[in-house]
Design a protein around this motif. Structure first.
Motif, PDB file in Angstrom:
ATOM      1  N   UNK A 341       1.266  -1.363  -0.247  1.00 47.01           N
ATOM      2  CA  UNK A 341       0.186  -0.230  -0.037  1.00 47.01           C
ATOM      3  C   UNK A 341       0.794   1.649   0.095  1.00 47.01           C
ATOM      4  N   UNK A 342       1.755   1.205  -0.425  1.00 43.52           N
ATOM      5  CA  UNK A 342       2.730   2.247  -0.217  1.00 43.52           C
ATOM      6  C   UNK A 342       2.849   2.992  -1.818  1.00 43.52           C
ATOM      7  N   UNK A 343       2.943   4.536  -1.293  1.00 47.71           N
ATOM      8  CA  UNK A 343       3.396   5.248  -2.827  1.00 47.71           C
ATOM      9  C   UNK A 343       4.186   5.776  -3.629  1.00 47.71           C
ATOM     10  N   UNK A 344       4.644   5.904  -4.225  1.00 40.82           N
ATOM     11  CA  UNK A 344       5.606   7.246  -4.731  1.00 40.82           C
ATOM     12  C   UNK A 344       5.079   8.115  -6.092  1.00 40.82           C
ATOM     13  N   UNK A 345       5.749   9.231  -6.128  1.00 42.66           N
ATOM     14  CA  UNK A 345       5.285  10.186  -6.678  1.00 42.66           C
ATOM     15  C   UNK A 345       6.811  10.941  -7.076  1.00 42.66           C
ATOM     16  N   UNK A 346       6.355  11.761  -7.822  1.00 42.38           N
ATOM     17  CA  UNK A 346       7.363  12.664  -8.311  1.00 42.38           C
ATOM     18  C   UNK A 346       7.570  13.887  -7.548  1.00 42.38           C
ATOM     19  N   UNK A 347       8.571  14.728  -7.705  1.00 41.99           N
ATOM     20  CA  UNK A 347       8.534  16.355  -6.402  1.00 41.99           C
ATOM     21  C   UNK A 347       7.576  17.036  -6.959  1.00 41.99           C
ATOM     22  N   UNK A 348       6.260  17.405  -7.013  1.00 42.64           N
ATOM     23  CA  UNK A 348       5.772  18.710  -7.243  1.00 42.64           C
ATOM     24  C   UNK A 348       7.218  20.437  -7.389  1.00 42.64           C
ATOM     25  N   UNK A 359       4.327  28.632  -3.635  1.00 36.84           N
ATOM     26  CA  UNK A 359       3.629  27.743  -3.645  1.00 36.84           C
ATOM     27  C   UNK A 359       3.993  26.336  -4.732  1.00 36.84           C
ATOM     28  N   UNK A 360       2.709  25.423  -4.541  1.00 39.79           N
ATOM     29  CA  UNK A 360       3.357  24.527  -5.827  1.00 39.79           C
ATOM     30  C   UNK A 360       2.389  24.975  -7.153  1.00 39.79           C
ATOM     31  N   UNK A 361       3.411  24.421  -8.240  1.00 34.61           N
ATOM     32  CA  UNK A 361       3.504  24.799  -8.990  1.00 34.61           C
ATOM     33  C   UNK A 361       2.320  23.931  -9.793  1.00 34.61           C
ATOM     34  N   UNK A 362       3.415  22.797  -9.568  1.00 38.49           N
ATOM     35  CA  UNK A 362       2.597  21.426 -10.823  1.00 38.49           C
ATOM     36  C   UNK A 362       3.022  20.426  -9.355  1.00 38.49           C
ATOM     37  N   UNK A 363       1.872  19.403  -9.607  1.00 37.52           N
ATOM     38  CA  UNK A 363       1.859  18.571  -8.681  1.00 37.52           C
ATOM     39  C   UNK A 363       2.967  17.515  -9.097  1.00 37.52           C
ATOM     40  N   UNK A 364       3.301  16.823  -7.976  1.00 38.85           N
ATOM     41  CA  UNK A 364       3.662  15.170  -8.549  1.00 38.85           C
ATOM     42  C   UNK A 364       3.239  14.435  -9.012  1.00 38.85           C
ATOM     43  N   UNK A 365       3.776  13.824 -10.076  1.00 39.24           N
ATOM     44  CA  UNK A 365       2.853  12.439 -10.611  1.00 39.24           C
ATOM     45  C   UNK A 365       3.052  11.458  -9.764  1.00 39.24           C
ATOM     46  N   UNK A 366       1.991  10.512  -9.865  1.00 41.07           N
ATOM     47  CA  UNK A 366       2.326   8.868  -9.306  1.00 41.07           C
ATOM     48  C   UNK A 366       3.144   8.071 -10.149  1.00 41.07           C
TER      49      UNK A 366
END
Length: 367
Positions: A341-348, A359-366
């Motif tokens: 149940x672990x998720x990894x994402x790119x850095x925002x 502020x976040x300008x682009x969210x990190x993709x899965x």
């Protein structure tokens, strides 16, 4: 019930302020679609464009095969239920529900039949001679819904209809809306900032932020397979715990702990070797007995479950354990993660807003 096709919708206000960017959605006959997101994300603006209450800057709106992009609201055959009920205080409940049909000059017997049928569905038959001020908030909201039902529209639109109700009443009204949808088999678009409403009501959820669609899917998909860091932290209560780190030697390495992902996840992480990533884990997927030390700050005992709040290093973490816990402030508890149940994402991607704030300008993709 008709299909609805929304293609490349933009909303740009005077001064060049863009509220909605390239919104695309196909809604099937009888589908219950929920638009969810924080205040200012563009969800209500999108609904109002579908209703005709806001002009569409760019794009196309097709309802039941008819191009409604430039049609006035009265010609779109939709009915909208507002947050504030919008009832006429000097009219009886019967007159409120019959109002739109009366304006159309429909036959009185037809109006009566439609009003009584809607009142039966919504359990309002004993309230028809009362005025709105004599009803509770939940009853008034049912009247507003009844007024929409009698019109037999092609599409029902709901703009945060439960936000003025208390928590207990919201729960009962959610259940009533679910039953109503099943009875009518109607095509519905529903806007809310409450992710509990989204998860419980929707056939599909449209999750929005910063005017953009972040993910569209069934509730379970957004919960278990979030597309990015925004969806991961917005959907789910308490939200997903997020940890910044880096992939080194196939491991997730952070200042707080190291974690070795399972082989299938490790394969996806190979191209991120040496790069910064984010590890996400939902509170209920944290388990007791591991190598990570949680310093407890407080418990929230909820009967069958306990929310345990604490710190891992300087990072606040929330765990949800399926038992009654009696940890005290300052206790150290060993925890680990359910490896499946672990998720990894790119850095925002971070930027600076007009106030000079990060502020976040682009969210990190899965990943």
């Amino acid at each position: 019930m008709p299909e609805v096709h929304i293609k490349h919708l933009d909303k740009i206000y005077d001064g060049g302020v863009q509220a909605v960017w390239d919104f695309n959605l196909d809604i099937a006959d009888g589908e219950f679609i929920v638009l969810v997101g924080p205040s200012g994300c563009g969800k209500s603006t999108t609904l109002r464009m579908v209703a005709g209450l806001e002009d569409i800057t760019n794009g196309e709106l097709i309802i039941d095969g008819k191009d409604c992009t430039r049609l006035p609201p009265k010609d779109r055959d939709i009915a909208m239920v507002f947050q504030n009920y919008a009832l006429y205080g000097h009219m009886t409940i019967y007159e409120n529900m019959a109002f739109s049909l009366t304006l159309r000059k429909e036959d009185k017997m037809v109006i009566h039949r439609k009003v009584m049928a809607a009142a039966e569905i919504l359990d309002l038959k004993t309230q028809l001679n009362k005025k709105p001020k004599q009803l509770s908030g939940g009853q008034r909201q049912r009247v507003a819904i009844g007024r929409a039902i009698v019109r037999n529209p092609k599409v029902f639109l709901f703009d945060e209809p439960l936000s003025n109700l208390d928590a207990k009443l919201r729960g009962s009204m959610r259940r009533e809306l679910m039953l109503l949808h099943k009875k009518l088999n109607a095509t519905m678009m529903y806007v809310t900032h409450d992710q509990t409403e989204a998860l419980t009501l929707a056939d599909r959820i449209v999750c929005m932020s910063m005017g953009h669609v972040q993910q569209i899917g069934e509730p379970i998909d957004l919960y278990e397979k979030p597309a990015n860091t925004f969806v991961a932290t917005f959907i789910g209560l308490p939200p997903m715990n997020m940890f910044d780190g880096k992939i080194e030697g196939g491991k997730f390495v952070s200042e707080l702990f190291d974690y070795v992902p399972q082989s299938d996840v490790a394969g996806r992480l190979k191209e991120y070797e040496g790069k910064e990533v984010v590890l996400g884990v939902r509170p209920e997927n944290i388990v007791l007995g591991g190598d990570i030390v949680l310093n407890v700050t407080n418990n929230e005992n909820l009967g069958m479950n306990t929310l345990v709040h604490g710190k891992v290093g300087n990072k606040t973490v929330v765990c949800k354990f399926a038992k009654w816990c009696t940890y005290k402030f300052g206790d150290d508890v060993k925890i680990g993660f359910d490896p499946e149940k672990i998720h990894f994402f790119e850095r925002p991607v971070m930027g600076t807003n007009a106030k000079g704030e990060q502020v976040v300008t682009e969210y990190g993709k899965a990943i």
